[in-house]
Scaffold this active site. Structure first.
Site, short mmCIF file in Angstrom:
data_model
loop_
_atom_site.label_atom_id
_atom_site.label_comp_id
_atom_site.label_asym_id
_atom_site.label_seq_id
_atom_site.Cartn_x
_atom_site.Cartn_y
_atom_site.Cartn_z
N ARG A 1 0.84 -1.19 0.00
CA ARG A 1 0.00 0.00 0.00
C ARG A 1 0.88 1.25 0.00
NH1 ARG A 1 -1.86 0.74 4.38
NH2 ARG A 1 -1.13 -1.09 5.49
N HIS B 1 -10.74 -2.99 11.06
CA HIS B 1 -9.64 -3.81 10.54
C HIS B 1 -9.41 -4.96 11.53
CE1 HIS B 1 -5.13 -3.79 9.10
NE2 HIS B 1 -5.86 -4.62 8.37
N SER C 1 -1.44 -3.90 10.10
CA SER C 1 -1.06 -4.73 8.96
C SER C 1 0.19 -5.55 9.27
CB SER C 1 -0.79 -3.83 7.75
OG SER C 1 -1.95 -3.10 7.44
N ASP D 1 -9.42 -10.23 8.28
CA ASP D 1 -8.92 -8.87 8.05
C ASP D 1 -9.93 -7.77 8.33
OD1 ASP D 1 -6.54 -7.39 7.15
OD2 ASP D 1 -7.72 -6.80 5.41
N ARG E 1 2.32 -12.01 -0.97
CA ARG E 1 0.97 -12.37 -0.52
C ARG E 1 0.43 -13.58 -1.28
NH1 ARG E 1 -1.62 -8.95 3.69
NH2 ARG E 1 0.00 -7.43 4.05
P1 GTP Z 1 -2.53 -7.92 7.08
O1 GTP Z 1 -3.00 -8.93 6.10
O2 GTP Z 1 -1.40 -7.07 6.53
O3 GTP Z 1 -3.61 -7.05 7.65
O4 GTP Z 1 -1.78 -8.70 8.27
P2 GTP Z 1 -2.20 -9.69 9.44
O5 GTP Z 1 -2.49 -8.90 10.68
O6 GTP Z 1 -3.23 -10.64 9.00
O7 GTP Z 1 -0.81 -10.42 9.73
P3 GTP Z 1 -0.41 -11.96 9.60
O8 GTP Z 1 -1.23 -12.85 10.47
O9 GTP Z 1 -0.34 -12.29 8.16
O10 GTP Z 1 1.06 -11.94 10.21
C1 GTP Z 1 2.11 -11.19 9.68
C2 GTP Z 1 3.45 -11.73 10.09
O11 GTP Z 1 3.52 -11.84 11.51
C3 GTP Z 1 3.72 -13.11 9.53
O12 GTP Z 1 5.07 -13.17 9.06
C4 GTP Z 1 3.55 -14.01 10.72
O13 GTP Z 1 4.35 -15.16 10.63
C5 GTP Z 1 3.94 -13.13 11.91
N1 GTP Z 1 3.19 -13.52 13.13
C6 GTP Z 1 1.86 -13.73 13.24
N2 GTP Z 1 1.51 -14.12 14.50
C7 GTP Z 1 2.66 -14.14 15.20
C8 GTP Z 1 2.97 -14.46 16.58
O14 GTP Z 1 2.11 -14.82 17.39
N3 GTP Z 1 4.27 -14.34 16.94
C9 GTP Z 1 5.26 -13.96 16.06
N4 GTP Z 1 6.50 -13.86 16.49
N5 GTP Z 1 5.01 -13.66 14.75
C10 GTP Z 1 3.73 -13.75 14.35
C1 SPV Z 2 -3.00 -4.72 4.98
O1 SPV Z 2 -2.04 -4.05 4.54
O2 SPV Z 2 -3.51 -4.48 6.10
C2 SPV Z 2 -3.56 -5.84 4.20
C3 SPV Z 2 -3.09 -6.02 2.83
O3 SPV Z 2 -4.40 -6.56 4.68
S1 SPV Z 2 -3.82 -4.89 1.74
O4 SPV Z 2 -4.97 -5.54 1.09
O5 SPV Z 2 -2.83 -4.57 0.75
O6 SPV Z 2 -4.28 -3.74 2.45
MN MN Z 3 -5.09 -5.81 6.64
#
Ligand code: GTP
Ligand code: SPV
Ligand code: MN
Length: 608
Positions: free
Chosen positions: A73, A244, A266, A291, A387
């Protein structure tokens, strides 16, 4: 289906007007059929934009590499063009809507030359459900069409619901790269230079205009643009919440279920928490959304949440069978990968996938890449914000209620972020308004999900909505307070918690193992909702007693004491930062309740 066949009163003319401005070669309506999806994918492969993955390893899947400048983004190019600046507030970029429309109309003029204009009728939320919102995206990107077909409900059924005079959110999108006569992209990802990118929202007229980027959050306009920025404005006006947030269902060994929503910035763990496999015996977690959550009161006075999406646009790096088995299965077929590395046998690979790179890879730049584990400086093979786009229905942990138009009743709301220090593993607010205070001060390390920001530095990201709130964030805080006031029965309001999975030791190691072990914290949250949790009062809120959470393997009693201690000096620094750098931004728009909670927190810390 042709434009001429459209029966909606305004839709056809709206499309034709945009076509006249952008001058595409042809217009194609996305009907949502599998045949059309397959045809678009075949065209994209033939054009060299993406590669088909090995059908034995990842059937029905393809992989794209974006332009290196178009990987996340672009917050600096994202605008809330309200009629006056104050309505957009201090945390959003603002341009006068008349001026912005003039600039963007100039950019749109002729921008689809040599390309196809796709019309994507889509529904956020189950098609035809009273809570769903319809949008129509006009785009010149086939990548956007196929991603939208996974992420939202697209096609003929949506047009049926729209009827002859139904309301829709009009969304313009172009990659911003007109082709001269006979010119082709040569398989390169089309986009415009950063200074020509605009991700614009017109809140009063509920319009979205996006130009110059093909990346997810900038281009899949149902997601952040409609379901958060525009929806947050609607929610403010109509008394509900567009957030979010992940939504999960947790079931105890006794078979009692609760639904939990959670807002983390994010790339801070929403997908992972929503799909976690509990390490504690007898407990079960299922996924409703990863999300976005839309929450409204039901007639029983409970807050109900729906997931308006139909797929996951998840962070690939760090996702493995160990860390997130359910995401791995979700993306095992019929998925789209963006900026991952490719193996010699045409599968995808990324850092943290759980096994070493098998032989020579092609990295996300398209260059040969051989893993050199001794070299800490080696550039990653996959972009840190690579992604996967996967259908939610393929998720093994998907909850049976995930498409229920009624939504699911929320018992607890979690706020959190990435904080190496200060913020404990979990604490609970005293009440709703104190929970709003906790949400308003969330700070988190910046991740690779946004371009042009310094990864790793801490910024305030209230409610994980800093980049996604479509109006003045001070008014957004007030709106949360008002939603609490509107409860017919306060005891039915969700309990609010602040969690942090990201504490580190002095030598930079994780203090808490996270992932499946987070189920231990969810169990305490579950008990806190029932009033059976072992808790103590502290200056910052209600916390688990030292023995309330069973120790995961590798976590000592001393680690746990640190995870659950109140770092008085650290919190006083937080108070100071909020008081001098964060709250003053909001001026008169800051609810007085929040500054009063800040004063109380400071007084309690000083007395501790
Ligand atoms: P968006 O899609 O960007 O909104 O992100 P999200 O909040 O869904 O994040 P996501 O669960 O994809 O996690 C992002 C990163 O954080 C990944 O590389 C995960 O492996 C790491 N992660 C998630 N949960 C944990 C946790 O409990 N501990 C640690 N150390 N890393 C984590
Ligand atoms: C984020 O950035 O919080 C996402 C990915 O979930 S995007 O759809 O690019 O916003
Ligand atoms: Mn997001």
């Amino acid at each position: 289906m042709n434009v001429a066949d459209l029966t909606h009163s305004g839709l056809k003319q709206w499309i034709l007007d945009f076509a006249e401005l952008t001058t595409p070669e042809e217009i194609v309506i996305a009907d949502g059929s599998a045949a059309q999806y397959d045809e678009l994918v075949a065209q994209q492969i033939a054009g060299g934009y993406c590669v088909p993955l090995n059908p034995e390893k990842r059937p029905g899947s393809i992989a794209y590499n974006s332009d290196p400048s178009d990987v996340a983004r672009v917050e600096n190019r994202t605008y809330i063009a309200a009629q006056n600046k104050e309505a957009a507030g201090p945390t959003n970029n603002w341009i006068d809507p008349v001026v912005l429309k003039e600039t963007m109309t100039g950019l749109y003029r002729g921008c689809m030359k040599g390309r196809t204009l796709y019309v994507i009728p889509f529904s956020m939320g189950p098609v035809g459900s009273p809570i769903a919102k319809i949008g129509v995206e006009l785009t010149d990107s086939a990548y956007v069409v196929i991603n939208m077909m996974i992420m939202t409900r697209v096609g003929a059924k949506v047009l049926e619901v729209l009827g002859t005079d139904g309301e829709y959110v009009p969304c313009y999108h172009s990659v911003g790269k007109p082709l001269a006569g006979g010119e082709s992209d040569n398989g390169q990802w089309p986009c415009a230079p950063i200074e020509q990118k605009y991700i614009s929202h017109f809140p009063e007229t509920r319009e979205i205009w996006s130009y110059g980027s093909g990346y997810g959050g900038n281009a899949l306009l149902g997601k952040k643009c409609l379901a958060l920025r525009i929806a947050s404005v609607l929610a403010h006006d109509e008394g509900w919440l567009a957030e979010h947030m992940l939504i999960l269902k947790i079931t105890s060994p006794e078979g009692k279920s609760k639904f939990v929503a959670g807002a983390f910035p994010s790339a801070c763990g929403k997908t992972n928490l929503a799909m976690l496999v509990p390490t504690i015996p007898g407990w079960k977690v299922e996924t409703v959304g990863d999300d976005i959550a839309w929450m409204k009161y039901g007639s029983d006075g409970q807050l109900y949440a729906i997931n308006p999406e139909a797929g996951f646009f998840g962070v690939a790096p760090g996702t493995s069978n160990d860390s997130n088995y359910n995401a791995m299965v979700s993306a095992s077929k019929n998925s789209i990968f963006t900026n991952c590395a490719l193996t010699e046998d045409n599968d995808v690979w990324w850092e943290g996938i759980g096994y070493d790179a098998p032989g020579k890879l092609i990295d996300w730049h398209g260059n040969e890449w051989v893993q050199d584990k001794g070299n800490k400086e080696q550039k990653p093979a996959a972009h840190p914000n690579a992604r996967f786009t996967a259908p939610a229905a393929q998720c093994p942990s998907i909850a049976s209620e995930w498409e229920d138009p009624k939504g699911v009743p929320i018992s607890a709301i979690l706020f959190g972020g990435r904080r190496a220090h200060t913020v404990p593993l979990v604490h609970q607010s005293y009440d709703w308004n104190h929970g709003v205070f906790l949400g308003s001060i969330v700070g988190s390390e910046i991740t690779a999900a946004a371009l042009d920001l310094k990864v790793g530095t801490i910024r305030r990201d209230p409610f994980a909505m800093l980049p996604f709130c479509g109006y003045n964030m001070g008014d957004y805080f007030q709106h949360w307070i008002n939603v609490g006031k509107a409860a017919t029965d306060e005891s039915k309001l969700p309990k609010i918690f602040y969690v942090n999975w990201f504490r580190k030791t002095e030598d930079g190691k994780w203090l808490w193992p996270g992932f499946g072990e987070n189920s231990r914290v969810l169990k305490w949250v579950f008990e806190a909702c029932d009033g059976t949790a072992k808790s103590v009062d502290t200056p910052i809120g209600i916390m688990p007693t030292a023995d309330a959470i069973d120790l995961p393997e590798g976590v000592s009693e001393e680690d746990m004491r640190e995870l659950l201690s109140v770092d008085v000096d650290g919190w006083l620094r937080e108070v100071e930062d909020v008081r001098t750098n964060h709250y003053p931004k909001f001026g008169d728009h800051l609810p007085k309740e929040l500054s009063s909670f800040l004063d109380q927190l400071e007084a309690k810390l000083k007395a501790a």
